[in-house]
Design a protein around this motif. Structure first.
Motif, PDB file in Angstrom:
ATOM      1  N   ARG A  32       0.906  -1.513  -0.006  1.00 27.01           N
ATOM      2  CA  ARG A  32       0.567   0.318   0.091  1.00 27.01           C
ATOM      3  C   ARG A  32       0.999   1.267   0.190  1.00 27.01           C
ATOM      4  O   ARG A  32       1.781   1.609   0.898  1.00 27.01           O
ATOM      5  CB  ARG A  32      -1.206   0.476   1.466  1.00 27.01           C
ATOM      6  CG  ARG A  32      -2.172   0.811   1.373  1.00 27.01           C
ATOM      7  CD  ARG A  32      -3.510   0.574   2.618  1.00 27.01           C
ATOM      8  NE  ARG A  32      -3.911  -0.445   1.949  1.00 27.01           N
ATOM      9  CZ  ARG A  32      -4.507  -1.437   1.300  1.00 27.01           C
ATOM     10  NH1 ARG A  32      -5.208  -0.260   0.382  1.00 27.01           N
ATOM     11  NH2 ARG A  32      -4.759  -2.265   0.896  1.00 27.01           N
ATOM     12  N   GLY A  33       0.284   2.335  -0.902  1.00 33.00           N
ATOM     13  CA  GLY A  33       1.081   3.395  -0.773  1.00 33.00           C
ATOM     14  C   GLY A  33       2.674   3.844  -1.503  1.00 33.00           C
ATOM     15  O   GLY A  33       3.126   4.704  -1.685  1.00 33.00           O
ATOM     16  N   GLU A  34       2.403   2.705  -2.548  1.00 30.79           N
ATOM     17  CA  GLU A  34       3.652   1.965  -3.605  1.00 30.79           C
ATOM     18  C   GLU A  34       3.001   2.020  -4.903  1.00 30.79           C
ATOM     19  O   GLU A  34       2.209   1.387  -5.344  1.00 30.79           O
ATOM     20  CB  GLU A  34       4.520   1.078  -3.546  1.00 30.79           C
ATOM     21  CG  GLU A  34       5.734   1.374  -1.966  1.00 30.79           C
ATOM     22  CD  GLU A  34       6.428   0.525  -1.801  1.00 30.79           C
ATOM     23  OE1 GLU A  34       7.738   0.879  -1.763  1.00 30.79           O
ATOM     24  OE2 GLU A  34       5.988  -0.700  -2.042  1.00 30.79           O
ATOM     25  N   LEU A  51       4.739 -11.413 -13.362  1.00 26.57           N
ATOM     26  CA  LEU A  51       3.133 -11.548 -13.413  1.00 26.57           C
ATOM     27  C   LEU A  51       2.559 -11.717 -11.977  1.00 26.57           C
ATOM     28  O   LEU A  51       1.984 -11.027 -11.434  1.00 26.57           O
ATOM     29  CB  LEU A  51       2.573 -12.249 -14.857  1.00 26.57           C
ATOM     30  CG  LEU A  51       3.035 -12.092 -16.280  1.00 26.57           C
ATOM     31  CD1 LEU A  51       2.058 -13.027 -16.977  1.00 26.57           C
ATOM     32  CD2 LEU A  51       1.728 -10.550 -16.421  1.00 26.57           C
ATOM     33  N   GLU A  52       3.269 -13.028 -12.026  1.00 28.80           N
ATOM     34  CA  GLU A  52       3.434 -13.419 -10.247  1.00 28.80           C
ATOM     35  C   GLU A  52       3.178 -12.411  -9.471  1.00 28.80           C
ATOM     36  O   GLU A  52       2.276 -12.052  -8.729  1.00 28.80           O
ATOM     37  CB  GLU A  52       3.941 -14.639  -9.977  1.00 28.80           C
ATOM     38  CG  GLU A  52       3.535 -15.782 -10.867  1.00 28.80           C
ATOM     39  CD  GLU A  52       3.835 -17.151 -10.361  1.00 28.80           C
ATOM     40  OE1 GLU A  52       4.981 -17.550  -9.640  1.00 28.80           O
ATOM     41  OE2 GLU A  52       3.401 -18.229 -11.480  1.00 28.80           O
ATOM     42  N   ARG A  53       4.465 -11.945  -9.233  1.00 22.21           N
ATOM     43  CA  ARG A  53       5.199 -10.693  -8.259  1.00 22.21           C
ATOM     44  C   ARG A  53       4.032  -9.719  -8.853  1.00 22.21           C
ATOM     45  O   ARG A  53       3.703  -8.859  -7.031  1.00 22.21           O
ATOM     46  CB  ARG A  53       6.485 -10.029  -9.127  1.00 22.21           C
ATOM     47  CG  ARG A  53       7.837 -11.554  -7.839  1.00 22.21           C
ATOM     48  CD  ARG A  53       8.885 -11.175  -8.272  1.00 22.21           C
ATOM     49  NE  ARG A  53       9.607 -12.156  -8.352  1.00 22.21           N
ATOM     50  CZ  ARG A  53       9.984 -12.845  -8.097  1.00 22.21           C
ATOM     51  NH1 ARG A  53      10.043 -13.471 -10.011  1.00 22.21           N
ATOM     52  NH2 ARG A  53      11.089 -13.641  -8.153  1.00 22.21           N
ATOM     53  N   VAL A  54       3.816  -9.358  -9.648  1.00 19.81           N
ATOM     54  CA  VAL A  54       3.017  -7.733 -10.027  1.00 19.81           C
ATOM     55  C   VAL A  54       1.707  -8.665  -9.694  1.00 19.81           C
ATOM     56  O   VAL A  54       0.869  -7.123  -8.826  1.00 19.81           O
ATOM     57  CB  VAL A  54       2.698  -7.289 -11.431  1.00 19.81           C
ATOM     58  CG1 VAL A  54       1.562  -6.543 -11.805  1.00 19.81           C
ATOM     59  CG2 VAL A  54       3.864  -6.730 -11.891  1.00 19.81           C
ATOM     60  N   ARG A 102      -2.181  -7.468  -4.586  1.00 13.54           N
ATOM     61  CA  ARG A 102      -2.819  -7.778  -3.172  1.00 13.54           C
ATOM     62  C   ARG A 102      -2.833  -7.225  -2.766  1.00 13.54           C
ATOM     63  O   ARG A 102      -3.326  -6.891  -1.819  1.00 13.54           O
ATOM     64  CB  ARG A 102      -2.757  -9.573  -4.263  1.00 13.54           C
ATOM     65  CG  ARG A 102      -4.137  -9.981  -5.043  1.00 13.54           C
ATOM     66  CD  ARG A 102      -4.650 -11.260  -4.411  1.00 13.54           C
ATOM     67  NE  ARG A 102      -3.972 -11.965  -3.222  1.00 13.54           N
ATOM     68  CZ  ARG A 102      -3.293 -13.022  -3.090  1.00 13.54           C
ATOM     69  NH1 ARG A 102      -3.192 -14.055  -4.172  1.00 13.54           N
ATOM     70  NH2 ARG A 102      -2.372 -13.387  -2.671  1.00 13.54           N
ATOM     71  N   ALA A 103      -1.229  -6.728  -2.031  1.00 16.72           N
ATOM     72  CA  ALA A 103      -1.349  -6.179  -1.052  1.00 16.72           C
ATOM     73  C   ALA A 103      -0.881  -4.610  -0.780  1.00 16.72           C
ATOM     74  O   ALA A 103      -0.907  -4.000   0.380  1.00 16.72           O
ATOM     75  CB  ALA A 103       0.261  -6.621  -0.647  1.00 16.72           C
ATOM     76  N   GLY A 104      -1.226  -3.961  -1.711  1.00 18.01           N
ATOM     77  CA  GLY A 104      -1.767  -2.728  -1.847  1.00 18.01           C
ATOM     78  C   GLY A 104      -1.953  -1.799  -2.759  1.00 18.01           C
ATOM     79  O   GLY A 104      -1.724  -0.900  -2.795  1.00 18.01           O
ATOM     80  N   ALA A 105      -0.921  -2.087  -4.180  1.00 14.37           N
ATOM     81  CA  ALA A 105       0.504  -1.361  -4.888  1.00 14.37           C
ATOM     82  C   ALA A 105      -0.520  -0.792  -5.778  1.00 14.37           C
ATOM     83  O   ALA A 105      -1.964  -1.556  -6.297  1.00 14.37           O
ATOM     84  CB  ALA A 105       1.666  -2.295  -5.075  1.00 14.37           C
TER      85      ALA A 105
END
Length: 200
Positions: free
Chosen positions: A98-100, A115-118, A123-126
């Motif tokens: 989040r926030g990034e 693609l998995e990392r993105v 999902r983590a809020g980026a």
């Protein structure tokens, strides 16, 4: 690409879809990287590292006073002994949240690991943005996307120049009259006389 060339490019493309599209995308980029946020992460594919976009965003951050546009270039391969700003690996995307903002530049379909990392970063809020060649999967992961088909009128490099220049433009109402002209002229003179950046 300096300000004069960007101005000429905009003149050539005036009346096409590209100027409003790149300005819209640049606006989304600028609004997603807030000063108190976690920063801008820039990543390409295994075959394409967006060096030039990174360099242009560094320049635009300095010239516009928008430090939040200064990107962290995330690389697929980091070699031992490279400078710190060139030593950020894909693990940085895994830590994004989040926030990034994560800007993915992908002329071709990104590999599955990226693609998995993105997907995990989203999902983590980026906030995920993509400049891509039209791949549906990366577009589906992006909150905002701008696709540049390989057979189109412009190429991805040209669009990156337009986006970076538009991202650095002041979003506040521009002052009127001679002061605005002098400010722009002064900025142009600084750009044309500045030595090439040694950082990239």
């Amino acid at each position: 690409m300096d300000a004069v060339r960007v101005a000429l490019l905009r003149e050539v493309l005036d009346g096409t879809e590209w100027l409003p599209a790149t300005r819209r995308f640049a606006g989304a980029l600028r609004s997603s990287v807030v000063p108190q946020g976690g920063g801008l992460l820039l990543v390409g594919t295994e075959a394409y590292e967006p060096w030039h976009l990174a360099a242009h965003l560094v320049d635009e951050a300095a010239w516009s006073g928008l430090a939040e546009l200064n990107p962290t270039l995330v690389r697929h391969r980091v070699r031992p002994g490279e400078p710190a700003h060139l030593s950020v690996g894909l693990g940085r995307i895994e830590a994004a949240g989040r926030g990034e903002t994560l800007l993915v530049v992908a002329p071709e379909r990104p590999e599955a690991g990226l693609l998995e990392r993105v997907h995990d970063a989203r999902r983590a809020g980026a906030t995920v943005l993509s400049l891509d060649g039209g791949d549906r999967e990366i577009r589906g992961l992006a909150h905002e996307a701008l696709s540049v088909p390989g057979s189109g009128d412009v190429d991805l490099d040209t669009v990156q120049h337009l986006v970076s220049a538009a991202a650095g433009e002041n979003s506040l109402p521009a002052p009127r009259g001679p002061r605005r002209f002098r400010d722009r002229l002064s900025r142009l003179a600084d750009q044309l006389t500045a030595p090439p950046p040694g950082r990239w």
